[in-house]
Design a protein around this motif. Structure first.
Motif, PDB file in Angstrom:
ATOM      1  N   VAL A   1       0.839  -1.196   0.000  1.00  0.00           N
ATOM      2  CA  VAL A   1       0.000   0.000   0.000  1.00  0.00           C
ATOM      3  C   VAL A   1       0.877   1.251   0.000  1.00  0.00           C
ATOM      4  CG1 VAL A   1      -1.959  -1.116   1.141  1.00  0.00           C
ATOM      5  CG2 VAL A   1      -0.190  -0.023   2.517  1.00  0.00           C
ATOM      6  N   ALA A   2       0.237   2.371  -0.318  1.00  0.00           N
ATOM      7  CA  ALA A   2       0.888   3.684  -0.258  1.00  0.00           C
ATOM      8  C   ALA A   2      -0.157   4.678   0.236  1.00  0.00           C
ATOM      9  CB  ALA A   2       1.412   4.084  -1.629  1.00  0.00           C
ATOM     10  N   PRO A   3       0.288   5.766   0.849  1.00  0.00           N
ATOM     11  CA  PRO A   3      -0.676   6.772   1.316  1.00  0.00           C
ATOM     12  C   PRO A   3      -1.544   7.281   0.174  1.00  0.00           C
ATOM     13  CG  PRO A   3       1.498   7.229   2.199  1.00  0.00           C
ATOM     14  CD  PRO A   3       1.659   6.141   1.173  1.00  0.00           C
TER      15      PRO A   3
ATOM     16  N   SER B   1       3.483   3.180  -8.540  1.00  0.00           N
ATOM     17  CA  SER B   1       4.049   3.199  -9.888  1.00  0.00           C
ATOM     18  C   SER B   1       5.345   3.991  -9.926  1.00  0.00           C
ATOM     19  CB  SER B   1       3.053   3.812 -10.878  1.00  0.00           C
ATOM     20  OG  SER B   1       1.885   3.046 -10.939  1.00  0.00           O
ATOM     21  N   GLY B   2       5.336   5.159  -9.307  1.00  0.00           N
ATOM     22  CA  GLY B   2       6.548   5.975  -9.257  1.00  0.00           C
ATOM     23  C   GLY B   2       7.665   5.284  -8.505  1.00  0.00           C
ATOM     24  N   SER B   3       7.331   4.583  -7.431  1.00  0.00           N
ATOM     25  CA  SER B   3       8.336   3.824  -6.683  1.00  0.00           C
ATOM     26  C   SER B   3       8.937   2.729  -7.560  1.00  0.00           C
ATOM     27  CB  SER B   3       7.714   3.202  -5.429  1.00  0.00           C
ATOM     28  OG  SER B   3       7.267   4.210  -4.553  1.00  0.00           O
ATOM     29  N   SER B   4       8.097   2.098  -8.359  1.00  0.00           N
ATOM     30  CA  SER B   4       8.579   1.055  -9.270  1.00  0.00           C
ATOM     31  C   SER B   4       9.562   1.630 -10.287  1.00  0.00           C
ATOM     32  CB  SER B   4       7.405   0.394 -10.002  1.00  0.00           C
ATOM     33  OG  SER B   4       6.546  -0.233  -9.084  1.00  0.00           O
TER      34      SER B   4
ATOM     35  N   LEU C   1       9.765  -4.255  -3.814  1.00  0.00           N
ATOM     36  CA  LEU C   1       8.699  -3.479  -3.172  1.00  0.00           C
ATOM     37  C   LEU C   1       8.173  -4.199  -1.931  1.00  0.00           C
ATOM     38  CD1 LEU C   1       6.707  -2.218  -6.274  1.00  0.00           C
ATOM     39  CD2 LEU C   1       7.878  -0.777  -4.598  1.00  0.00           C
ATOM     40  N   VAL C   2       7.935  -5.494  -2.059  1.00  0.00           N
ATOM     41  CA  VAL C   2       7.406  -6.277  -0.936  1.00  0.00           C
ATOM     42  C   VAL C   2       8.430  -6.369   0.189  1.00  0.00           C
ATOM     43  CG1 VAL C   2       6.741  -8.622  -0.234  1.00  0.00           C
ATOM     44  CG2 VAL C   2       5.736  -7.593  -2.275  1.00  0.00           C
ATOM     45  N   ASN C   3       9.681  -6.673  -0.161  1.00  0.00           N
ATOM     46  CA  ASN C   3      10.702  -6.846   0.864  1.00  0.00           C
ATOM     47  C   ASN C   3      11.007  -5.547   1.593  1.00  0.00           C
ATOM     48  OD1 ASN C   3      13.617  -7.274   1.963  1.00  0.00           O
ATOM     49  ND2 ASN C   3      12.851  -9.306   1.453  1.00  0.00           N
ATOM     50  N   GLY C   4      10.878  -4.419   0.910  1.00  0.00           N
ATOM     51  CA  GLY C   4      11.154  -3.133   1.534  1.00  0.00           C
ATOM     52  C   GLY C   4       9.962  -2.502   2.226  1.00  0.00           C
ATOM     53  N   ALA C   5       8.796  -3.126   2.124  1.00  0.00           N
ATOM     54  CA  ALA C   5       7.581  -2.546   2.705  1.00  0.00           C
ATOM     55  C   ALA C   5       7.691  -2.423   4.222  1.00  0.00           C
ATOM     56  CB  ALA C   5       6.364  -3.390   2.332  1.00  0.00           C
ATOM     57  N   GLU C   6       7.070  -1.399   4.738  1.00  0.00           N
ATOM     58  CA  GLU C   6       7.099  -1.058   6.163  1.00  0.00           C
ATOM     59  C   GLU C   6       5.863  -1.634   6.857  1.00  0.00           C
ATOM     60  OE1 GLU C   6       9.300   0.827   9.054  1.00  0.00           O
ATOM     61  OE2 GLU C   6       9.787   0.940   6.930  1.00  0.00           O
ATOM     62  N   ASP C   7       6.075  -2.365   7.936  1.00  0.00           N
ATOM     63  CA  ASP C   7       4.959  -2.902   8.719  1.00  0.00           C
ATOM     64  C   ASP C   7       4.163  -1.747   9.313  1.00  0.00           C
ATOM     65  OD1 ASP C   7       3.242  -4.365  10.339  1.00  0.00           O
ATOM     66  OD2 ASP C   7       4.835  -5.534  11.277  1.00  0.00           O
ATOM     67  N   MET C   8       2.845  -1.811   9.211  1.00  0.00           N
ATOM     68  CA  MET C   8       1.975  -0.744   9.711  1.00  0.00           C
ATOM     69  C   MET C   8       1.183  -1.189  10.933  1.00  0.00           C
ATOM     70  SD  MET C   8       0.672   0.614   6.012  1.00  0.00           S
ATOM     71  CE  MET C   8      -0.451   1.799   6.706  1.00  0.00           C
ATOM     72  N   ALA C   9       1.658  -2.198  11.637  1.00  0.00           N
ATOM     73  CA  ALA C   9       0.945  -2.738  12.791  1.00  0.00           C
ATOM     74  C   ALA C   9       0.601  -1.639  13.784  1.00  0.00           C
ATOM     75  CB  ALA C   9       1.771  -3.811  13.477  1.00  0.00           C
ATOM     76  N   GLY C  10      -0.621  -1.710  14.309  1.00  0.00           N
ATOM     77  CA  GLY C  10      -1.085  -0.751  15.296  1.00  0.00           C
ATOM     78  C   GLY C  10      -1.844   0.412  14.707  1.00  0.00           C
ATOM     79  N   GLY C  11      -1.741   0.610  13.384  1.00  0.00           N
ATOM     80  CA  GLY C  11      -2.462   1.696  12.738  1.00  0.00           C
ATOM     81  C   GLY C  11      -3.927   1.356  12.540  1.00  0.00           C
TER      82      GLY C  11
ATOM     83  N   VAL D   1       4.837   1.073   1.138  1.00  0.00           N
ATOM     84  CA  VAL D   1       6.044   1.237   0.326  1.00  0.00           C
ATOM     85  C   VAL D   1       7.057   2.109   1.069  1.00  0.00           C
ATOM     86  CG1 VAL D   1       6.962   2.256  -1.793  1.00  0.00           C
ATOM     87  CG2 VAL D   1       4.832   0.962  -1.860  1.00  0.00           C
ATOM     88  N   ASN D   2       8.306   1.664   1.112  1.00  0.00           N
ATOM     89  CA  ASN D   2       9.386   2.446   1.706  1.00  0.00           C
ATOM     90  C   ASN D   2      10.653   2.198   0.892  1.00  0.00           C
ATOM     91  OD1 ASN D   2      11.479   3.571   3.171  1.00  0.00           O
ATOM     92  ND2 ASN D   2      10.558   3.066   5.145  1.00  0.00           N
ATOM     93  N   LEU D   3      10.971   3.118  -0.012  1.00  0.00           N
ATOM     94  CA  LEU D   3      12.126   2.949  -0.898  1.00  0.00           C
ATOM     95  C   LEU D   3      13.456   2.989  -0.159  1.00  0.00           C
ATOM     96  CD1 LEU D   3      11.151   4.846  -4.147  1.00  0.00           C
ATOM     97  CD2 LEU D   3      11.088   2.409  -3.658  1.00  0.00           C
ATOM     98  N   ASP D   4      13.516   3.656   0.995  1.00  0.00           N
ATOM     99  CA  ASP D   4      14.765   3.641   1.758  1.00  0.00           C
ATOM    100  C   ASP D   4      15.161   2.214   2.121  1.00  0.00           C
ATOM    101  OD1 ASP D   4      15.344   6.320   1.694  1.00  0.00           O
ATOM    102  OD2 ASP D   4      14.445   6.752   3.646  1.00  0.00           O
ATOM    103  N   ASN D   5      14.184   1.359   2.374  1.00  0.00           N
ATOM    104  CA  ASN D   5      14.475  -0.031   2.718  1.00  0.00           C
ATOM    105  C   ASN D   5      14.941  -0.841   1.517  1.00  0.00           C
ATOM    106  OD1 ASN D   5      13.708   0.506   5.323  1.00  0.00           O
ATOM    107  ND2 ASN D   5      11.677  -0.375   5.119  1.00  0.00           N
ATOM    108  N   VAL D   6      14.803  -0.290   0.318  1.00  0.00           N
ATOM    109  CA  VAL D   6      15.228  -0.977  -0.903  1.00  0.00           C
ATOM    110  C   VAL D   6      16.541  -0.393  -1.412  1.00  0.00           C
ATOM    111  CG1 VAL D   6      14.623  -1.481  -3.305  1.00  0.00           C
ATOM    112  CG2 VAL D   6      12.833  -1.461  -1.560  1.00  0.00           C
ATOM    113  N   ILE D   7      16.562   0.904  -1.611  1.00  0.00           N
ATOM    114  CA  ILE D   7      17.678   1.558  -2.289  1.00  0.00           C
ATOM    115  C   ILE D   7      18.787   1.953  -1.326  1.00  0.00           C
ATOM    116  CG2 ILE D   7      18.293   3.629  -3.611  1.00  0.00           C
ATOM    117  CD1 ILE D   7      15.498   3.421  -4.907  1.00  0.00           C
TER     118      ILE D   7
END
Length: 174
Positions: free
Chosen positions: A14-16, A58-61, A85-95, A116-122
């Protein structure tokens, strides 16, 4: 929200997409009001939904493809982009899950594998191993084995597998 008809997690990531500033279309329809507020002839409105979050994915891709080309000199497969994208995704638990409930840890049927969190990928400082279409499994029972040793036993090892299915036969159902 998932699951899919065959039980897979959906959405994948997901993305905001809530109260996002967007251009006004030709029909001048407004989602939630104009931006900047009170200005006549504004070209922006606040909108929410998948139409606002999909462009971020799409832009992240696109950014992942560009980064991969710069790092490795080739275009990554769509399966690799999905895996990153999946491996870098940020857990949103508690939201908030959007239905008045609280999000569980990922994966779940509300946010898939997370935001989506590109910092966790790039920009990851962690050791990584990538394999993009190096092994083609053409026969039932084909395998590939990997052995990993955790660099830090207190941290998890994340492994993401994504693949591209062969095209289906013409007229096949499903």
């Amino acid at each position: 929200r998932g699951p899919t008809a065959d039980g897979r997690f959906n959405p994948m990531i997901v993305a905001p997409g809530d109260w996002t500033t967007s251009l006004v279309g030709n029909n001048r329809a407004s989602c939630y009001g104009s931006y900047p507020p009170g200005e006549a002839g504004t070209y922006y409105h606040y909108c929410s939904g998948t139409s606002m979050s999909a462009p971020q994915v799409s832009g992240s891709s696109v950014l992942i493809v560009d980064w991969w080309r710069q790092e490795y000199g080739v275009t990554p497969s769509p399966a690799m982009v999905k895996a990153l994208l999946v491996n870098g995704a940020e857990d949103m638990a508690g939201g908030n899950d959007g239905t008045g409930g609280v999000l569980a840890h990922v994966p779940n049927f509300n946010v898939g594998w997370g935001r989506v969190n590109l910092d966790n990928v790039i920009r990851t400082e962690l050791p990584v191993v990538y394999a993009d279409q190096e092994d083609v499994f053409a026969n039932t029972g084909d395998t590939r084995s990997w052995t990993f040793v955790a660099a830090d036993a207190s941290e998890p090892i994340k492994i993401t597998l994504a693949w591209t299915d062969a095209p289906g036969a013409v007229g096949a159902n499903p």
